[in-house]
Design a protein around this motif. Structure first.
Motif, mmCIF file in Angstrom:
data_model
loop_
_atom_site.group_PDB
_atom_site.id
_atom_site.type_symbol
_atom_site.label_atom_id
_atom_site.label_comp_id
_atom_site.label_asym_id
_atom_site.label_seq_id
_atom_site.Cartn_x
_atom_site.Cartn_y
_atom_site.Cartn_z
ATOM 1 N N ALA A 47 0.857 -1.226 -0.020
ATOM 2 C CA ALA A 47 -0.028 -0.052 0.202
ATOM 3 C C ALA A 47 0.813 1.084 0.078
ATOM 4 O O ALA A 47 0.754 2.342 -0.808
ATOM 5 N N LEU A 48 1.805 1.287 0.895
ATOM 6 C CA LEU A 48 2.868 2.417 1.060
ATOM 7 C C LEU A 48 3.572 2.664 -0.451
ATOM 8 O O LEU A 48 3.639 3.853 -0.876
ATOM 9 N N GLY A 49 4.034 1.590 -1.085
ATOM 10 C CA GLY A 49 4.482 1.626 -2.491
ATOM 11 C C GLY A 49 3.631 2.090 -3.581
ATOM 12 O O GLY A 49 4.019 2.939 -4.417
ATOM 13 N N LEU A 50 2.379 1.641 -3.314
ATOM 14 C CA LEU A 50 1.117 2.366 -4.409
ATOM 15 C C LEU A 50 1.299 3.715 -4.213
ATOM 16 O O LEU A 50 1.132 4.570 -5.189
ATOM 17 N N GLY A 55 2.003 9.043 -6.044
ATOM 18 C CA GLY A 55 2.502 10.383 -5.695
ATOM 19 C C GLY A 55 3.538 10.792 -6.310
ATOM 20 O O GLY A 55 3.417 12.106 -6.655
ATOM 21 N N GLY A 56 4.594 9.946 -6.751
ATOM 22 C CA GLY A 56 5.585 10.350 -7.592
ATOM 23 C C GLY A 56 5.203 10.926 -9.285
ATOM 24 O O GLY A 56 5.608 11.880 -9.457
ATOM 25 N N ALA A 57 4.405 10.184 -9.454
ATOM 26 C CA ALA A 57 3.753 10.461 -10.926
ATOM 27 C C ALA A 57 3.004 11.901 -10.767
ATOM 28 O O ALA A 57 3.205 12.729 -11.807
ATOM 29 N N VAL A 58 2.360 12.098 -9.706
ATOM 30 C CA VAL A 58 1.721 13.409 -9.411
ATOM 31 C C VAL A 58 2.682 14.497 -9.647
ATOM 32 O O VAL A 58 2.407 15.508 -9.938
ATOM 33 N N ALA A 79 11.099 13.125 -8.367
ATOM 34 C CA ALA A 79 10.016 12.229 -8.931
ATOM 35 C C ALA A 79 10.207 10.965 -9.400
ATOM 36 O O ALA A 79 9.638 9.846 -9.133
ATOM 37 N N GLY A 80 11.439 10.769 -10.165
ATOM 38 C CA GLY A 80 11.789 9.523 -10.625
ATOM 39 C C GLY A 80 12.209 8.533 -9.666
ATOM 40 O O GLY A 80 11.884 7.407 -9.731
ATOM 41 N N VAL A 81 12.754 9.027 -8.735
ATOM 42 C CA VAL A 81 13.350 8.218 -7.702
ATOM 43 C C VAL A 81 12.148 7.767 -6.708
ATOM 44 O O VAL A 81 12.112 6.644 -6.468
ATOM 45 N N THR A 85 11.131 4.009 -6.636
ATOM 46 C CA THR A 85 11.130 3.344 -4.962
ATOM 47 C C THR A 85 9.565 2.696 -5.034
ATOM 48 O O THR A 85 9.619 1.650 -4.285
ATOM 49 N N GLY A 86 8.764 3.392 -5.157
ATOM 50 C CA GLY A 86 7.331 3.030 -5.003
ATOM 51 C C GLY A 86 6.929 2.010 -5.665
ATOM 52 O O GLY A 86 6.268 0.847 -5.090
ATOM 53 N N ALA A 87 7.467 1.772 -6.957
ATOM 54 C CA ALA A 87 7.092 0.543 -7.898
ATOM 55 C C ALA A 87 7.838 -0.714 -7.294
ATOM 56 O O ALA A 87 7.134 -1.710 -7.284
#
Length: 98
Positions: A47-50, A55-58, A79-81, A85-87
């Protein structure tokens, strides 16, 4: 007539409950009513990764591209990092849940 049906239904319900209670031991009942699943940490990781991925995409869409369609390198790198990381967190959590 309805009173007799209700009495028989209550009797059958009590008998069925007694049979179920006799077949379940304390150990199996404790395992069946576990307050937290064993993989709750991985669910939280997914969930945190999603949330980080989205959030990074936004963040990328809001800060890395300006109104004049120019590209800002520093917010885009951040944003890329966050997206990467989220993915990774999301995929690791999904893999370990199953």
């Amino acid at each position: 007539m309805i009173g007799r049906v209700a009495a028989w239904a209550a009797l059958v319900g009590v008998a069925a409950g007694a049979v179920i209670a006799r077949t379940l031991t304390d150990d199996s009942l404790g395992a069946a009513i576990s307050p937290m699943p064993a993989n709750a940490g991985w669910i939280g990781c997914a969930a945190l990764g999603l949330f980080a991925w989205v959030g990074g995409a936004v963040l990328f869409s809001r800060r890395a591209i300006t109104a004049k369609d120019s590209f800002c390198a520093r917010p885009a790198g951040l944003a890329g990092v966050i997206i990467a990381t989220g993915a990774v967190m999301w995929l690791a959590g999904i893999k370990e849940m199953w």
